[in-house]
Structures are given as C-alpha cells and as structure tokens.
Motif scaffolding. Structure first.
Motif, PDB file in Angstrom:
ATOM      1  N   LEU A   1      57.665  81.446  35.282  1.00 41.86           N
ATOM      2  CA  LEU A   1      58.178  82.731  35.727  1.00 41.86           C
ATOM      3  C   LEU A   1      58.970  83.382  34.598  1.00 41.86           C
ATOM      4  O   LEU A   1      59.625  82.700  33.818  1.00 41.86           O
ATOM      5  N   SER A   2      58.905  84.703  34.546  1.00 36.84           N
ATOM      6  CA  SER A   2      59.667  85.475  33.566  1.00 36.84           C
ATOM      7  C   SER A   2      60.548  86.475  34.286  1.00 36.84           C
ATOM      8  O   SER A   2      60.159  87.009  35.326  1.00 36.84           O
ATOM      9  N   CYS A   3      61.705  86.716  33.727  1.00 36.54           N
ATOM     10  CA  CYS A   3      62.613  87.735  34.234  1.00 36.54           C
ATOM     11  C   CYS A   3      63.041  88.598  33.050  1.00 36.54           C
ATOM     12  O   CYS A   3      63.823  88.149  32.204  1.00 36.54           O
ATOM     13  N   ALA A   4      62.532  89.807  33.011  1.00 45.03           N
ATOM     14  CA  ALA A   4      62.887  90.742  31.944  1.00 45.03           C
ATOM     15  C   ALA A   4      64.086  91.567  32.397  1.00 45.03           C
ATOM     16  O   ALA A   4      64.017  92.261  33.410  1.00 45.03           O
ATOM     17  N   ALA A   5      65.176  91.466  31.646  1.00 43.48           N
ATOM     18  CA  ALA A   5      66.414  92.154  32.001  1.00 43.48           C
ATOM     19  C   ALA A   5      66.624  93.355  31.087  1.00 43.48           C
ATOM     20  O   ALA A   5      66.421  93.267  29.875  1.00 43.48           O
ATOM     21  N   SER A   6      67.028  94.464  31.678  1.00 42.31           N
ATOM     22  CA  SER A   6      67.341  95.641  30.889  1.00 42.31           C
ATOM     23  C   SER A   6      68.570  96.310  31.459  1.00 42.31           C
ATOM     24  O   SER A   6      68.892  96.164  32.643  1.00 42.31           O
ATOM     25  N   GLY A   7      69.287  97.042  30.589  1.00 44.00           N
ATOM     26  CA  GLY A   7      70.450  97.782  31.037  1.00 44.00           C
ATOM     27  C   GLY A   7      71.727  96.976  31.128  1.00 44.00           C
ATOM     28  O   GLY A   7      72.740  97.482  31.621  1.00 44.00           O
ATOM     29  N   LEU A   8      71.706  95.736  30.674  1.00 47.71           N
ATOM     30  CA  LEU A   8      72.931  94.942  30.685  1.00 47.71           C
ATOM     31  C   LEU A   8      73.090  94.220  29.356  1.00 47.71           C
ATOM     32  O   LEU A   8      72.124  94.029  28.616  1.00 47.71           O
ATOM     33  N   THR A   9      74.336  93.843  29.081  1.00 48.17           N
ATOM     34  CA  THR A   9      74.631  93.086  27.863  1.00 48.17           C
ATOM     35  C   THR A   9      74.394  91.617  28.176  1.00 48.17           C
ATOM     36  O   THR A   9      75.157  90.990  28.900  1.00 48.17           O
ATOM     37  N   PHE A  10      73.334  91.096  27.624  1.00 47.78           N
ATOM     38  CA  PHE A  10      72.849  89.773  27.988  1.00 47.78           C
ATOM     39  C   PHE A  10      73.934  88.712  27.903  1.00 47.78           C
ATOM     40  O   PHE A  10      74.067  87.876  28.779  1.00 47.78           O
ATOM     41  N   ASP A  11      74.732  88.744  26.846  1.00 46.75           N
ATOM     42  CA  ASP A  11      75.718  87.686  26.609  1.00 46.75           C
ATOM     43  C   ASP A  11      76.815  87.654  27.665  1.00 46.75           C
ATOM     44  O   ASP A  11      77.529  86.662  27.778  1.00 46.75           O
ATOM     45  N   ASP A  12      76.980  88.737  28.420  1.00 47.88           N
ATOM     46  CA  ASP A  12      78.055  88.793  29.415  1.00 47.88           C
ATOM     47  C   ASP A  12      77.634  88.224  30.773  1.00 47.88           C
ATOM     48  O   ASP A  12      78.458  88.116  31.683  1.00 47.88           O
ATOM     49  N   TYR A  13      76.361  87.889  30.898  1.00 44.63           N
ATOM     50  CA  TYR A  13      75.854  87.510  32.216  1.00 44.63           C
ATOM     51  C   TYR A  13      75.301  86.094  32.241  1.00 44.63           C
ATOM     52  O   TYR A  13      74.721  85.615  31.265  1.00 44.63           O
ATOM     53  N   THR A  14      75.488  85.469  33.368  1.00 43.73           N
ATOM     54  CA  THR A  14      74.736  84.260  33.707  1.00 43.73           C
ATOM     55  C   THR A  14      73.528  84.734  34.499  1.00 43.73           C
ATOM     56  O   THR A  14      73.676  85.468  35.480  1.00 43.73           O
ATOM     57  N   ILE A  15      72.351  84.336  34.063  1.00 49.78           N
ATOM     58  CA  ILE A  15      71.118  84.812  34.690  1.00 49.78           C
ATOM     59  C   ILE A  15      70.303  83.614  35.160  1.00 49.78           C
ATOM     60  O   ILE A  15      70.264  82.576  34.468  1.00 49.78           O
ATOM     61  N   GLY A  16      69.703  83.754  36.302  1.00 48.63           N
ATOM     62  CA  GLY A  16      68.928  82.632  36.800  1.00 48.63           C
ATOM     63  C   GLY A  16      68.059  82.990  37.980  1.00 48.63           C
ATOM     64  O   GLY A  16      67.722  84.161  38.188  1.00 48.63           O
ATOM     65  N   TRP A  17      67.744  81.956  38.726  1.00 49.57           N
ATOM     66  CA  TRP A  17      66.756  82.081  39.781  1.00 49.57           C
ATOM     67  C   TRP A  17      67.246  81.529  41.117  1.00 49.57           C
ATOM     68  O   TRP A  17      67.917  80.501  41.174  1.00 49.57           O
ATOM     69  N   PHE A  18      66.863  82.260  42.149  1.00 46.49           N
ATOM     70  CA  PHE A  18      66.991  81.801  43.519  1.00 46.49           C
ATOM     71  C   PHE A  18      65.588  81.736  44.109  1.00 46.49           C
ATOM     72  O   PHE A  18      64.654  82.330  43.577  1.00 46.49           O
ATOM     73  N   ARG A  19      65.469  81.050  45.207  1.00 51.07           N
ATOM     74  CA  ARG A  19      64.221  81.083  45.950  1.00 51.07           C
ATOM     75  C   ARG A  19      64.508  81.071  47.437  1.00 51.07           C
ATOM     76  O   ARG A  19      65.542  80.568  47.877  1.00 51.07           O
ATOM     77  N   GLN A  20      63.582  81.635  48.179  1.00 51.71           N
ATOM     78  CA  GLN A  20      63.709  81.637  49.626  1.00 51.71           C
ATOM     79  C   GLN A  20      62.339  81.429  50.245  1.00 51.71           C
ATOM     80  O   GLN A  20      61.424  82.230  50.030  1.00 51.71           O
ATOM     81  N   ALA A  21      62.228  80.351  50.976  1.00 52.34           N
ATOM     82  CA  ALA A  21      60.999  80.039  51.700  1.00 52.34           C
ATOM     83  C   ALA A  21      61.117  80.605  53.118  1.00 52.34           C
ATOM     84  O   ALA A  21      62.224  80.787  53.626  1.00 52.34           O
TER      85      ALA A  21
END
Length: 125
Positions: free
Chosen positions: A20-40
């Motif tokens: 899976l890929s998550c392309a992020a735009s409009g934010l300063t990457f270094d300031d954020y923790t980015i990750g994944w959730f899932r819901q079945a």
C-alpha cells in the motif's frame, strides 16, 4: 489543503503480498507521524502501523508484527506498507492517517489530524 491518498489495495490469495502507498501533500512531513489503520466489516478500527519520518521509529500492532513493514520515501512524501504472508483476517479497508507530533508507541490511541479515504484489501482463503 492536506491530502492523504492511498493506493495499492486489491484482491490477493492467502500467503500473498501487497504494498500500500500513501501519498501525502500539503503538510510538513517531518512534523507528522503517519501510518495505517484498518477496519473490517463489523469490527472496530485498528491501528496497524506507523512511522515517524523525523527519526524513523516505527510501530506495529501485534497482529501484523513480522509480516508487515512500513517505510517512507521523504523525497516523494509517500509512506508504504509492505504486507506479506497475508491472511484472510487481514481483509479490511486500510486508511492512511497523519498525526501532528503523534506518539509512535501510542499509535491508534489518540485522534488523527488527517485521514485518507481508504483502500480495500481482500485476502481470499
């Protein structure tokens, strides 16, 4: 405007792999923790994995530890989730999320600042 755009979901047989890929735009990457959730269907949302691009620390839920690997490409502002040895119980909609200065170790236990729209992963038995 902040956008998180997921891609890479699909149908795979048990034991297979997806990235899976998550392309992020409009934010300063270094300031954020980015990750994944899932819901079945019929289940609560689960925090799967995250990464801090500022120091590379990662978190994995016990259910995916040893099978999933999270990484990021700072030049592309993109976070990846490599999913191996997939199981039918991994079937879910996977969402990318970002938390400003979010705790890595507490991923999933606090609110997110931004969410993607999700990508469906289906693992057949």
């Amino acid at each position: 405007e902040v956008q998180l755009v997921e891609s890479g979901g699909g149908l795979v047989h048990a034991g297979g792999s997806l990235t899976l890929s998550c392309a992020a735009s409009g934010l300063t990457f270094d300031d954020y923790t980015i990750g994944w959730f899932r819901q079945a269907p019929g289940k609560e949302r689960e925090g799967v994995s995250c990464i801090s691009s500022s120091d590379g620390r990662t978190y994995y839920a016990d259910s995916v530890k040893g099978r999933f690997t999270i990484s990021w490409d700072n030049a592309k502002n993109t976070v990846y989730l490599q999913m191996n040895s997939l199981k039918p119980e991994d079937t879910a909609v996977y969402y990318c999320a970002a938390a400003l200065y979010g705790s890595v170790i507490e991923w999933g236990k606090y609110g997110m600042n931004y969410w993607g729209k999700g990508t469906l992963v289906t693992v057949s038995s």
